[in-house]
Design a protein around this motif. Structure first.
Motif, PDB file in Angstrom:
ATOM      1  N   THR A 119       0.843  -1.188   0.000  1.00 33.67           N
ATOM      2  CA  THR A 119       0.000   0.000   0.000  1.00 33.67           C
ATOM      3  C   THR A 119       0.881   1.242   0.000  1.00 33.67           C
ATOM      4  N   PHE A 120       0.437   2.277  -0.721  1.00 32.09           N
ATOM      5  CA  PHE A 120       1.130   3.560  -0.674  1.00 32.09           C
ATOM      6  C   PHE A 120       0.098   4.678  -0.695  1.00 32.09           C
ATOM      7  N   THR A 121       0.560   5.877  -0.365  1.00 31.36           N
ATOM      8  CA  THR A 121      -0.296   7.050  -0.326  1.00 31.36           C
ATOM      9  C   THR A 121      -0.149   7.817  -1.634  1.00 31.36           C
ATOM     10  N   ALA A 122      -1.268   8.169  -2.235  1.00 31.64           N
ATOM     11  CA  ALA A 122      -1.259   8.935  -3.482  1.00 31.64           C
ATOM     12  C   ALA A 122      -0.718  10.338  -3.209  1.00 31.64           C
ATOM     13  N   PRO A 123      -0.154  10.976  -4.218  1.00 35.21           N
ATOM     14  CA  PRO A 123       0.346  12.340  -4.037  1.00 35.21           C
ATOM     15  C   PRO A 123      -0.760  13.297  -3.597  1.00 35.21           C
ATOM     16  N   ALA A 124      -0.363  14.361  -2.922  1.00 35.54           N
ATOM     17  CA  ALA A 124      -1.318  15.372  -2.479  1.00 35.54           C
ATOM     18  C   ALA A 124      -1.659  16.343  -3.606  1.00 35.54           C
ATOM     19  N   GLN A 125      -0.778  16.457  -4.579  1.00 34.03           N
ATOM     20  CA  GLN A 125      -0.970  17.372  -5.707  1.00 34.03           C
ATOM     21  C   GLN A 125      -1.862  16.718  -6.761  1.00 34.03           C
ATOM     22  N   ARG A 126      -2.888  17.445  -7.198  1.00 33.27           N
ATOM     23  CA  ARG A 126      -3.776  16.931  -8.244  1.00 33.27           C
ATOM     24  C   ARG A 126      -3.026  16.846  -9.566  1.00 33.27           C
ATOM     25  N   GLY A 127      -3.406  15.864 -10.374  1.00 34.05           N
ATOM     26  CA  GLY A 127      -2.784  15.710 -11.693  1.00 34.05           C
ATOM     27  C   GLY A 127      -2.722  14.256 -12.113  1.00 34.05           C
ATOM     28  N   ASP A 128      -2.158  14.029 -13.284  1.00 35.07           N
ATOM     29  CA  ASP A 128      -1.990  12.686 -13.831  1.00 35.07           C
ATOM     30  C   ASP A 128      -0.548  12.248 -13.612  1.00 35.07           C
ATOM     31  N   TYR A 129      -0.365  11.043 -13.116  1.00 41.45           N
ATOM     32  CA  TYR A 129       0.955  10.501 -12.834  1.00 41.45           C
ATOM     33  C   TYR A 129       1.121   9.185 -13.590  1.00 41.45           C
ATOM     34  N   ALA A 130       2.039   9.164 -14.528  1.00 41.97           N
ATOM     35  CA  ALA A 130       2.331   7.930 -15.258  1.00 41.97           C
ATOM     36  C   ALA A 130       3.127   7.014 -14.331  1.00 41.97           C
ATOM     37  N   TYR A 131       2.808   5.731 -14.370  1.00 41.35           N
ATOM     38  CA  TYR A 131       3.539   4.764 -13.545  1.00 41.35           C
ATOM     39  C   TYR A 131       3.853   3.528 -14.362  1.00 41.35           C
ATOM     40  N   LEU A 132       4.725   2.681 -13.796  1.00 45.62           N
ATOM     41  CA  LEU A 132       5.126   1.440 -14.455  1.00 45.62           C
ATOM     42  C   LEU A 132       5.594   0.437 -13.416  1.00 45.62           C
ATOM     43  N   CYS A 133       5.891  -0.749 -13.873  1.00 46.12           N
ATOM     44  CA  CYS A 133       6.548  -1.761 -13.052  1.00 46.12           C
ATOM     45  C   CYS A 133       8.040  -1.624 -13.341  1.00 46.12           C
ATOM     46  N   THR A 134       8.848  -1.453 -12.297  1.00 43.07           N
ATOM     47  CA  THR A 134      10.279  -1.245 -12.520  1.00 43.07           C
ATOM     48  C   THR A 134      10.970  -2.494 -13.062  1.00 43.07           C
ATOM     49  N   PHE A 135      10.346  -3.648 -12.921  1.00 45.77           N
ATOM     50  CA  PHE A 135      10.917  -4.882 -13.473  1.00 45.77           C
ATOM     51  C   PHE A 135      10.475  -5.117 -14.913  1.00 45.77           C
ATOM     52  N   HIS A 136       9.288  -4.666 -15.249  1.00 49.57           N
ATOM     53  CA  HIS A 136       8.682  -4.938 -16.554  1.00 49.57           C
ATOM     54  C   HIS A 136       8.151  -3.623 -17.113  1.00 49.57           C
ATOM     55  N   HIS A 137       8.991  -2.879 -17.811  1.00 45.71           N
ATOM     56  CA  HIS A 137       8.658  -1.514 -18.230  1.00 45.71           C
ATOM     57  C   HIS A 137       7.496  -1.422 -19.213  1.00 45.71           C
ATOM     58  N   PHE A 138       7.083  -2.524 -19.791  1.00 50.14           N
ATOM     59  CA  PHE A 138       5.919  -2.506 -20.692  1.00 50.14           C
ATOM     60  C   PHE A 138       4.616  -2.451 -19.894  1.00 50.14           C
ATOM     61  N   MET A 139       4.683  -2.709 -18.600  1.00 50.28           N
ATOM     62  CA  MET A 139       3.502  -2.620 -17.736  1.00 50.28           C
ATOM     63  C   MET A 139       3.370  -1.172 -17.298  1.00 50.28           C
ATOM     64  N   ARG A 140       2.325  -0.484 -17.769  1.00 48.17           N
ATOM     65  CA  ARG A 140       2.184   0.943 -17.527  1.00 48.17           C
ATOM     66  C   ARG A 140       0.734   1.312 -17.224  1.00 48.17           C
ATOM     67  N   GLY A 141       0.575   2.491 -16.652  1.00 48.14           N
ATOM     68  CA  GLY A 141      -0.760   3.024 -16.399  1.00 48.14           C
ATOM     69  C   GLY A 141      -0.670   4.466 -15.972  1.00 48.14           C
ATOM     70  N   ILE A 142      -1.824   5.032 -15.615  1.00 51.47           N
ATOM     71  CA  ILE A 142      -1.884   6.430 -15.173  1.00 51.47           C
ATOM     72  C   ILE A 142      -2.732   6.503 -13.910  1.00 51.47           C
ATOM     73  N   LEU A 143      -2.158   7.063 -12.868  1.00 53.96           N
ATOM     74  CA  LEU A 143      -2.869   7.358 -11.638  1.00 53.96           C
ATOM     75  C   LEU A 143      -3.274   8.829 -11.721  1.00 53.96           C
ATOM     76  N   THR A 144      -4.560   9.102 -11.609  1.00 53.77           N
ATOM     77  CA  THR A 144      -5.050  10.468 -11.634  1.00 53.77           C
ATOM     78  C   THR A 144      -5.454  10.849 -10.216  1.00 53.77           C
ATOM     79  N   VAL A 145      -4.912  11.959  -9.736  1.00 49.86           N
ATOM     80  CA  VAL A 145      -5.294  12.504  -8.437  1.00 49.86           C
ATOM     81  C   VAL A 145      -6.244  13.656  -8.702  1.00 49.86           C
ATOM     82  N   ALA A 146      -7.478  13.530  -8.221  1.00 50.55           N
ATOM     83  CA  ALA A 146      -8.493  14.561  -8.494  1.00 50.55           C
ATOM     84  C   ALA A 146      -9.306  14.862  -7.251  1.00 50.55           C
TER      85      ALA A 146
END
Length: 146
Positions: A119-146
């Motif tokens: 578990t982790f805490t989402a950023p306090a700043q609103r916006g879109d954050y691209a993320y990935l798996c550091t072992f498998h860089h083809f695994m990607r997504g976007i966390l949106t803080v709204a």
């Protein structure tokens, strides 16, 4: 005997193409079905595509906690929205270790073993954050803080 002229060879090729077209057309229509005639009175009129339905964008769509499941080297859901400072739980349902880490490294999990979660805490700043798996860089997504 004279060799065939170009015109005779072209005619033979056209005849062959016509024969193949007829037989392939029959096979395809048997497989795909027949298309309605454009001027046929029984063919339904084509309607323009309607508006896409999407999740509401107001406060009801934003949650304080989200769970992301990893399976078959995919994040599910890959794109999600959470409130500022919300909780993100990542469950690894795969057979190898994974992480969910912001591309700019502002948030993320440690390596998550198969069958475990983090578990982790989402950023306090609103916006879109691209993320990935550091072992498998083809695994990607976007966390949106709204």
């Amino acid at each position: 005997m004279r060799p065939p002229t170009r015109l005779a060879r072209a005619g033979g090729a056209l005849l062959l193409a016509a024969a193949l077209s007829g037989s392939l057309g029959g096979c395809l229509s048997a497989y795909l079905g027949t298309a309605p005639e454009e001027n046929s009175p029984t063919a339904p009129p084509s309607a323009p595509p309607g508006p896409r339905t999407t999740a509401p964008t107001g406060a009801a769509a934003v949650t304080a906690a989200v769970t992301v499941t990893i399976g078959n080297f995919l994040f599910q859901p890959a794109n999600f929205t959470v409130r500022p400072g919300g909780t993100v739980t990542v469950v690894n349902g795969d057979t190898v270790e994974h992480t969910l880490t912001a591309q700019d490294r502002t948030f993320g999990t440690p390596p998550i073993a198969p069958g475990a979660s983090a578990t982790f805490t989402a950023p306090a700043q609103r916006g879109d954050y691209a993320y990935l798996c550091t072992f498998h860089h083809f695994m990607r997504g976007i966390l949106t803080v709204a």
